[in-house]
Write a protein that holds these residues in place. Structure first.
Motif, PDB file in Angstrom:
ATOM      1  N   PRO A  20     -18.886   8.684  -0.416  1.00  0.00           N
ATOM      2  CA  PRO A  20     -18.091   9.001   0.741  1.00  0.00           C
ATOM      3  C   PRO A  20     -17.012   9.928   0.504  1.00  0.00           C
ATOM      4  O   PRO A  20     -16.796  10.700   1.320  1.00  0.00           O
ATOM      5  N   PHE A  21     -16.605   9.809  -0.764  1.00  0.00           N
ATOM      6  CA  PHE A  21     -15.213  10.710  -1.079  1.00  0.00           C
ATOM      7  C   PHE A  21     -15.644  12.185  -1.048  1.00  0.00           C
ATOM      8  O   PHE A  21     -15.117  13.012  -0.456  1.00  0.00           O
ATOM      9  N   ASN A  67      -0.390   0.911  -7.628  1.00  0.00           N
ATOM     10  CA  ASN A  67      -1.283   0.922  -6.519  1.00  0.00           C
ATOM     11  C   ASN A  67      -1.933   2.525  -6.461  1.00  0.00           C
ATOM     12  O   ASN A  67      -3.303   2.275  -6.276  1.00  0.00           O
ATOM     13  N   ALA A 105     -10.593   3.478  -7.870  1.00  0.00           N
ATOM     14  CA  ALA A 105     -12.010   3.059  -6.979  1.00  0.00           C
ATOM     15  C   ALA A 105     -12.457   4.308  -6.373  1.00  0.00           C
ATOM     16  O   ALA A 105     -13.696   4.046  -5.845  1.00  0.00           O
ATOM     17  N   LEU A 106     -11.615   5.224  -5.851  1.00  0.00           N
ATOM     18  CA  LEU A 106     -11.994   6.162  -5.111  1.00  0.00           C
ATOM     19  C   LEU A 106     -13.214   6.968  -6.049  1.00  0.00           C
ATOM     20  O   LEU A 106     -14.282   7.612  -5.496  1.00  0.00           O
ATOM     21  N   GLN A 153      -4.816   2.353  -8.912  1.00  0.00           N
ATOM     22  CA  GLN A 153      -6.035   1.671  -8.380  1.00  0.00           C
ATOM     23  C   GLN A 153      -6.834   2.301  -7.446  1.00  0.00           C
ATOM     24  O   GLN A 153      -8.199   2.514  -7.654  1.00  0.00           O
ATOM     25  N   ILE A 154      -6.099   3.073  -6.507  1.00  0.00           N
ATOM     26  CA  ILE A 154      -6.895   3.632  -5.386  1.00  0.00           C
ATOM     27  C   ILE A 154      -7.663   4.789  -6.277  1.00  0.00           C
ATOM     28  O   ILE A 154      -8.950   5.071  -5.774  1.00  0.00           O
ATOM     29  N   HIS A 172     -16.374   4.369  -4.757  1.00  0.00           N
ATOM     30  CA  HIS A 172     -16.604   5.216  -3.365  1.00  0.00           C
ATOM     31  C   HIS A 172     -16.492   6.850  -3.679  1.00  0.00           C
ATOM     32  O   HIS A 172     -16.191   7.543  -2.821  1.00  0.00           O
ATOM     33  N   ALA A 175       0.717  -1.156  -0.122  1.00  0.00           N
ATOM     34  CA  ALA A 175      -0.030   0.097  -0.212  1.00  0.00           C
ATOM     35  C   ALA A 175       0.854   1.087  -0.092  1.00  0.00           C
ATOM     36  O   ALA A 175       1.008   1.822   1.204  1.00  0.00           O
ATOM     37  N   PHE A 198       0.747   4.071  -1.622  1.00  0.00           N
ATOM     38  CA  PHE A 198       0.072   5.325  -1.711  1.00  0.00           C
ATOM     39  C   PHE A 198      -0.176   5.591   0.026  1.00  0.00           C
ATOM     40  O   PHE A 198      -0.058   6.765   0.403  1.00  0.00           O
ATOM     41  N   LEU A 199      -0.712   4.565   0.643  1.00  0.00           N
ATOM     42  CA  LEU A 199      -0.923   4.769   2.000  1.00  0.00           C
ATOM     43  C   LEU A 199       0.023   5.235   2.688  1.00  0.00           C
ATOM     44  O   LEU A 199       0.042   5.831   3.683  1.00  0.00           O
ATOM     45  N   LEU A 215      -2.356  -5.636  -5.809  1.00  0.00           N
ATOM     46  CA  LEU A 215      -2.238  -4.429  -5.309  1.00  0.00           C
ATOM     47  C   LEU A 215      -1.091  -3.660  -5.588  1.00  0.00           C
ATOM     48  O   LEU A 215      -1.280  -2.520  -5.367  1.00  0.00           O
TER      49      LEU A 215
END
Lengths: 173, 104
Positions: free
Chosen positions: A143-144, A128, A135-136, A131-132, A140, A53, A55-56, A124
């Motif tokens: 919520p974003f 990465n 998905a974001l 992909q985030i 999602h 992960a 990016f995280l 993943l």
């Protein structure tokens, strides 16, 4: 059993993380406690890299060891703290708390120590951040967008909360 | 493939969570209590990311959840400190055991 590089990295990072946490509990000066926790935050970022992960990991370093630590240091510097965090709660209360938390820890540990989920192939680690982003902005997105409202509310709320007192004083004078 | 088992990450997160919980319940300085709560949130984040890679249905959603958690944690820190500043202006203290106005 030979240790793989990943295992060695995991052991070192988790050791640093736990030592940072224990220093937080045991150091006496508040500024030192916050600095000790930076070690924990940075090594958690390293763990994120191990878990593919990336990016995280960058976000963790920016937000936690950058922003939150600095804002906490500001909080300490701007308030008068009795430098060393002298006599804390009574020994009896500490012992009770320690027993309770140890019980909680053991109960959870009994549930997770032999958790065995077959490892599956993941993608993943490939692109990465891409992909985030995908998905974001697709699954999602609501919520974003709500997050932006939350951040705005927190921004305004923090300003008003921290500012209110001065105005009242000026009104009184 | 991955040599570090899922349970190792979960146990690490459990240890960090317990340390954070202990700090939040025993420290007197409210700033330290806040940062202990950040440590607890961080432990939860490790769980989310670990399950997003090693769980039964690995997917990117765990990392997205972690992003939201980090956002909420940052917001919580900012608002918590603002409340603390306001309280400090009034009571001139940051010790949690002196914040007992509601008891009197």
């Amino acid at each position: 059993m030979s240790l793989s590089g990943e295992m060695i990295a995991f052991i070192m990072l988790s050791l640093v993380a736990i030592i940072g946490g224990i220093l937080l509990i045991n150091l006496t000066k508040v500024v030192h406690m916050v600095i000790a926790l930076v070690f924990t935050f940075v090594s958690v970022a390293g763990l994120y890299v191990l878990l593919s992960a990336e990016f995280l990991a960058a976000v963790q370093i920016l937000i936690y060891s950058g922003a939150i630590t600095i804002i906490m240091l500001f909080g300490i510097m701007l308030t008068r703290h009795n430098d060393s965090n002298e006599k804390t709660a009574g020994l009896w209360r500490k012992l009770m708390l320690f027993a309770g938390i140890a019980g909680f820890g053991l109960a959870v540990y009994a549930g997770i120590y032999n958790l065995d989920i077959p490892v599956q192939e993941t993608k993943l680690h490939e692109d990465n951040t891409r992909q985030i982003g995908m998905a974001l902005y697709s699954d999602h997105i609501i919520p974003f967008e709500l997050t932006s409202v939350l951040l705005l509310a927190a921004l305004i709320g923090a300003i008003i909360l921290a500012k209110k007192d001065d105005e009242e004083k000026e009104g009184e004078e | 493939m991955n040599s570090v088992p899922l349970s190792a990450y979960l146990v690490l997160a459990l240890i960090l969570f317990c340390i954070g919980l202990y700090g939040a319940l025993t420290k007197r300085n409210a700033v330290i209590v806040l940062i202990s709560i950040e440590l607890m949130l961080n432990a939860v984040n490790i769980n989310l990311v670990a399950f997003s890679k090693l769980g039964t249905a690995p997917s990117i959603s765990g990392q997205i959840f972690t992003l939201f958690t980090i956002t909420v944690a940052a917001v919580e820190a900012a608002v918590g400190l603002a409340i603390l500043m306001s309280l400090y202006n009034r009571r001139k203290t940051v010790n949690v055991d002196e914040m007992d106005q509601l008891k009197h």
